[in-house]
Design an enzyme around this catalytic site. Sequence first.
Site, PDB file in Angstrom:
ATOM      1  N   ASP A 373       7.895  39.557   8.110  1.00 20.65           N
ATOM      2  CA  ASP A 373       6.878  40.208   7.283  1.00 20.65           C
ATOM      3  C   ASP A 373       6.233  39.144   6.392  1.00 20.65           C
ATOM      4  OD1 ASP A 373       5.404  41.680   5.462  1.00 20.65           O
ATOM      5  OD2 ASP A 373       6.882  43.292   5.329  1.00 20.65           O
ATOM      6  N   HIS A 374       4.969  38.857   6.668  1.00 19.42           N
ATOM      7  CA  HIS A 374       4.299  37.773   5.942  1.00 19.42           C
ATOM      8  C   HIS A 374       3.973  38.147   4.500  1.00 19.42           C
ATOM      9  CE1 HIS A 374       2.731  33.855   5.753  1.00 19.42           C
ATOM     10  NE2 HIS A 374       2.156  33.791   6.943  1.00 19.42           N
ATOM     11  N   ARG A 375       4.153  39.412   4.124  1.00 18.66           N
ATOM     12  CA  ARG A 375       4.000  39.787   2.714  1.00 18.66           C
ATOM     13  C   ARG A 375       5.196  39.288   1.902  1.00 18.66           C
ATOM     14  NH1 ARG A 375       3.817  46.119   3.279  1.00 18.66           N
ATOM     15  NH2 ARG A 375       5.634  45.507   4.536  1.00 18.66           N
TER      16      ARG A 375
END
Length: 404
Positions: A373-375
């Site tokens: 998850d790049h968040r």
Amino acid sequence: MEVKLHDIGEGMTEAEITCFLVKPGDFVQADDPLLEVQTDKMTAEIPSPMAGIIQEFKVKPGQTVPVGTTLVLLNNIDGAVDRNSQKKSSKTAIIEKVPHVINDKNTPSKRILASPYTRKIAREKGINIEKVEGTGPSGRITDEDIFKFISALQDTAIAPEINSAVTPTKTSYEKNTIPFRGRRKQIAKKMVRSMYTIPHCTHFEEVDVTNILQFCSELKKHNQNISMTAFFLKALSICLKEYPIFNAVLDEENEEIQLLDEHHIGIAVDMEEGLMVPVVKNVEKKSIRAIHSEMKQLTEKTLENKLALKDISDGTFTISNVGPLGGSFGATPIIQHPEVALVSFHKTKKMPVVTEDDQIIIRSIMNLSMSFDHRVADGATAVRFTNRFAALIQDPKMLLLEMV
């Protein structure tokens, strides 16, 4: 009394009716299974809440119904007893009301063992599954048994018994369809949610597994048959301790990332009806031998459709091992929401490798892909994570040093 579909767990909203385990007129005791349902995660039996007689089923096999739907109408014992017969005990009166349950010689003495998918094939082909002889473990009926039964019917000119209503409609071309419901439909919903919610980023890596393969072979000589995947899980747990951002949950409402101490690692298992993900709990506290044993038990339960809710819940990280299937270079695996990351192990093949002193040697190289998850995490952290994993696997002695 109305027996309704209740929430079996984890906020399910609907389930597919796979088969009935009793029939109208049958007498059942409290907790006797009435019918079987399929959710997106498991197969479950709906038990009778009380003793009584089955009056009517309000649903049909193959139907998908929401939670709260009335499944069965059940007459309680008082309603089943003939009150005018004062000379008979209540038990005798009940038996007289349902004589076919006790006396019908055609009533099966045991339940039919078959997976929901196999039952579905039988229904769609118009086959009475009770007439099929199972060749699987404990007499379980397999897909092949159904097709052999159909072939036998055709060979003996009894094929008209097969339900012609399921024959595909003739058009300008032939077409076959498969139902898009039950587990496959629920998997689709979860995948759409994950892709819509989580900005996926995938990092690819090569891992030298030559030494760990050799180590596993040496263990076999000492009657210790430990799968390489068990070593992978332990190595991942060590990496998750050092990089806890990948064992986390993003709470957007409270604007915080929750770092989880326990490593509950899910293992994707391929089945005809779709992937199931049983979870090995507390990997950080278990030995490699214990991890291997639990993995084996969970896989067997998965293939037999015997997973309980506790077996598939509370996952914090997931792996997918497609290498044994001959998986290619890599893929972009979809993260299981609300988890943060997933690692997929791909094909291992022998390759020439140049050493530090410019020598060419043959090594066994496995491809790995990690979606995150790049968040929550960045690519550099993912690279460090996979580098650490590769170092532990490439040198099993380093892995053993971390197991304290």
